[in-house]
Design a protein around this motif. Structure first.
Motif, PDB file in Angstrom:
ATOM      1  N   VAL A 192       0.839  -1.202   0.000  1.00  0.00           N
ATOM      2  CA  VAL A 192       0.000   0.000   0.000  1.00  0.00           C
ATOM      3  C   VAL A 192       0.873   1.252   0.000  1.00  0.00           C
ATOM      4  O   VAL A 192       0.645   2.200  -0.768  1.00  0.00           O
ATOM      5  CB  VAL A 192      -0.946  -0.013   1.215  1.00  0.00           C
ATOM      6  CG1 VAL A 192      -1.723   1.300   1.303  1.00  0.00           C
ATOM      7  CG2 VAL A 192      -1.918  -1.192   1.119  1.00  0.00           C
ATOM      8  N   PHE A 193       1.878   1.267   0.863  1.00  0.00           N
ATOM      9  CA  PHE A 193       2.779   2.415   0.927  1.00  0.00           C
ATOM     10  C   PHE A 193       3.538   2.596  -0.388  1.00  0.00           C
ATOM     11  O   PHE A 193       3.687   3.718  -0.889  1.00  0.00           O
ATOM     12  CB  PHE A 193       3.765   2.224   2.083  1.00  0.00           C
ATOM     13  CG  PHE A 193       4.837   3.264   2.155  1.00  0.00           C
ATOM     14  CD1 PHE A 193       4.576   4.518   2.662  1.00  0.00           C
ATOM     15  CD2 PHE A 193       6.119   2.982   1.710  1.00  0.00           C
ATOM     16  CE1 PHE A 193       5.565   5.488   2.715  1.00  0.00           C
ATOM     17  CE2 PHE A 193       7.119   3.932   1.767  1.00  0.00           C
ATOM     18  CZ  PHE A 193       6.845   5.194   2.268  1.00  0.00           C
ATOM     19  N   PHE A 194       4.011   1.497  -0.962  1.00  0.00           N
ATOM     20  CA  PHE A 194       4.783   1.567  -2.207  1.00  0.00           C
ATOM     21  C   PHE A 194       3.936   2.139  -3.341  1.00  0.00           C
ATOM     22  O   PHE A 194       4.376   3.047  -4.071  1.00  0.00           O
ATOM     23  CB  PHE A 194       5.299   0.176  -2.560  1.00  0.00           C
ATOM     24  CG  PHE A 194       6.111   0.122  -3.819  1.00  0.00           C
ATOM     25  CD1 PHE A 194       7.474   0.383  -3.795  1.00  0.00           C
ATOM     26  CD2 PHE A 194       5.523  -0.194  -5.036  1.00  0.00           C
ATOM     27  CE1 PHE A 194       8.225   0.338  -4.961  1.00  0.00           C
ATOM     28  CE2 PHE A 194       6.265  -0.238  -6.201  1.00  0.00           C
ATOM     29  CZ  PHE A 194       7.620   0.020  -6.164  1.00  0.00           C
ATOM     30  N   MET A 195       2.724   1.625  -3.521  1.00  0.00           N
ATOM     31  CA  MET A 195       1.884   2.090  -4.614  1.00  0.00           C
ATOM     32  C   MET A 195       1.394   3.513  -4.373  1.00  0.00           C
ATOM     33  O   MET A 195       1.229   4.284  -5.338  1.00  0.00           O
ATOM     34  CB  MET A 195       0.694   1.149  -4.801  1.00  0.00           C
ATOM     35  CG  MET A 195       1.075  -0.242  -5.282  1.00  0.00           C
ATOM     36  SD  MET A 195       2.119  -0.255  -6.762  1.00  0.00           S
ATOM     37  CE  MET A 195       1.105   0.648  -7.936  1.00  0.00           C
ATOM     38  N   ARG A 196       1.167   3.895  -3.126  1.00  0.00           N
ATOM     39  CA  ARG A 196       0.777   5.283  -2.849  1.00  0.00           C
ATOM     40  C   ARG A 196       1.886   6.236  -3.271  1.00  0.00           C
ATOM     41  O   ARG A 196       1.623   7.246  -3.937  1.00  0.00           O
ATOM     42  CB  ARG A 196       0.468   5.464  -1.368  1.00  0.00           C
ATOM     43  CG  ARG A 196       0.196   6.918  -0.971  1.00  0.00           C
ATOM     44  CD  ARG A 196       0.051   7.064   0.524  1.00  0.00           C
ATOM     45  NE  ARG A 196      -0.166   8.450   0.894  1.00  0.00           N
ATOM     46  CZ  ARG A 196       0.799   9.333   1.148  1.00  0.00           C
ATOM     47  NH1 ARG A 196       2.075   8.948   1.062  1.00  0.00           N
ATOM     48  NH2 ARG A 196       0.516  10.581   1.491  1.00  0.00           N
ATOM     49  N   GLN A 197       3.112   5.935  -2.876  1.00  0.00           N
ATOM     50  CA  GLN A 197       4.219   6.814  -3.224  1.00  0.00           C
ATOM     51  C   GLN A 197       4.436   6.852  -4.738  1.00  0.00           C
ATOM     52  O   GLN A 197       4.747   7.907  -5.296  1.00  0.00           O
ATOM     53  CB  GLN A 197       5.499   6.343  -2.528  1.00  0.00           C
ATOM     54  CG  GLN A 197       5.441   6.400  -1.012  1.00  0.00           C
ATOM     55  CD  GLN A 197       5.130   7.789  -0.511  1.00  0.00           C
ATOM     56  OE1 GLN A 197       4.083   8.042   0.083  1.00  0.00           O
ATOM     57  NE2 GLN A 197       6.041   8.713  -0.749  1.00  0.00           N
TER      58      GLN A 197
ATOM     59  N   VAL B 113       7.280  -4.059 -10.354  1.00  0.00           N
ATOM     60  CA  VAL B 113       8.275  -4.182  -9.285  1.00  0.00           C
ATOM     61  C   VAL B 113       7.655  -4.801  -8.043  1.00  0.00           C
ATOM     62  O   VAL B 113       8.223  -5.718  -7.432  1.00  0.00           O
ATOM     63  CB  VAL B 113       8.870  -2.797  -8.963  1.00  0.00           C
ATOM     64  CG1 VAL B 113       9.865  -2.894  -7.823  1.00  0.00           C
ATOM     65  CG2 VAL B 113       9.542  -2.213 -10.196  1.00  0.00           C
ATOM     66  N   LEU B 114       6.478  -4.319  -7.653  1.00  0.00           N
ATOM     67  CA  LEU B 114       5.813  -4.875  -6.474  1.00  0.00           C
ATOM     68  C   LEU B 114       5.450  -6.339  -6.671  1.00  0.00           C
ATOM     69  O   LEU B 114       5.576  -7.150  -5.745  1.00  0.00           O
ATOM     70  CB  LEU B 114       4.554  -4.061  -6.155  1.00  0.00           C
ATOM     71  CG  LEU B 114       3.732  -4.520  -4.949  1.00  0.00           C
ATOM     72  CD1 LEU B 114       4.558  -4.451  -3.665  1.00  0.00           C
ATOM     73  CD2 LEU B 114       2.462  -3.686  -4.806  1.00  0.00           C
ATOM     74  N   GLY B 115       5.032  -6.701  -7.873  1.00  0.00           N
ATOM     75  CA  GLY B 115       4.700  -8.094  -8.142  1.00  0.00           C
ATOM     76  C   GLY B 115       5.910  -9.003  -8.031  1.00  0.00           C
ATOM     77  O   GLY B 115       5.806 -10.111  -7.489  1.00  0.00           O
TER      78      GLY B 115
END
Length: 295
Positions: free
Chosen positions: A173-178, A217-219
């Motif tokens: 959540v933090f990664f995609m928000r940023q 990247v997150l995946g």
């Protein structure tokens, strides 16, 4: 006919500067390649030594110095590892768990990241603070109550007990928000609202195409984390329905663990991840570069 002669290039003059610049760039290029080659050798070295250890008997690997070339026992050690543990089923279970967790994490974390980044609602900052605060809690503190919940739901020993607690992560959540804060212009959201698009339509048509590099990247990080997870699966799963890490934990059992069998099983369990990375690595890197150019 008059011939035009070029004046000699005197060192220190502006005409000589481009030549020096080319030489320095040429030297920097060789240095870059040398650093990349050394880095590649350092990363490939452990995989190569795992292949060597998996292809030789344990008696040879404990010698000093140990052998550095593959031996003839690779297929025999792999067959022994497959007979000791059902690694084929473990790989299938790990693919199911890792794939499901990755898809769910990408969907839910991108939705939550979009909401925290671009939408306005009451309690937004407090809720985001609580989400980030959960990252400070060690996962080991929630093992006992989590197992009690899974046992109450009659899910202990099933793959769903590994999948459900990891469908979404605070880090995702933090990664995609940023990422969306920097890559998604507010003008696109306002234009979609003017055209009458709903939040879900805006997410599907505008947010997802822009978020693809960050999702790649997150995946990758999520898939690797789910594949290598050992602590929770070894608690909630049994030996008859294991993931790869649980199956590898039971290899080479005995008074003295057989490292050759363990390395052979580890080699088999690592190959699917290497194949996935080789197939999708170029797309992930190109997605990251595209996102960097757009930003």
């Amino acid at each position: 006919m008059t011939t035009i002669t070029r004046p000699p290039v005197i060192p220190g003059t502006p005409l000589a500067a481009p030549r020096r610049r080319r030489r320095s760039n040429h030297g920097a290029g060789w240095l870059t390649y040398a650093v990349l080659i050394v880095t590649a050798v350092l990363f490939i070295g452990p995989f190569y030594y795992m292949l060597v250890a998996a292809s030789r008997p344990m008696s040879e690997m404990v010698q000093s110095p140990p052998p550095l070339t593959p031996g003839p026992n690779l297929w025999a050690n792999i067959q022994t590892a497959l007979n000791q543990q059902d690694i084929g089923r473990a790989i299938v279970n790990s693919v199911i768990v890792s794939g499901t967790v990755t898809v769910a994490t990408l969907l839910f974390c991108t939705l939550a990241g979009f909401a925290f980044a671009k939408l306005r609602f009451r309690g937004k900052k407090a809720l985001f603070g609580v989400t980030i605060g959960t990252m400070m809690i060690p996962p080991t503190l929630g093992v006992v109550p989590l197992y009690m919940v899974m046992a109450e739901l009659d899910l202990a020993g099933r793959l769903s007990s590994v999948i459900l607690p990891t469908l979404v992560s605070a880090f995702g959540v933090f990664f995609m928000r940023q990422y969306l804060l920097q890559s998604l212009p507010d003008e696109l959201i306002e234009a979609a609202r003017v055209d009458g698009a709903t939040s879900l339509r805006t997410f599907w048509s505008i947010v997802l195409p822009i978020a693809r590099p960050g999702m790649a990247v997150l995946g990758m990080l999520t898939f690797m984390t789910a594949w290598n997870d050992f602590f929770w699966p070894v608690i909630t799963l049994n030996s008859s329905n294991p993931t790869v890490q649980v199956a590898l934990n039971n290899l080479g059992s005995g008074y003295v663990p057989d490292t050759a069998i363990i390395m052979a099983g580890t080699l088999v369990g690592t190959l699917p991840v290497v194949v996935v990375f080789l197939l999708l690595g170029r797309q992930i890197v190109s997605g990251i570069m595209a996102g960097a150019v757009k930003g």
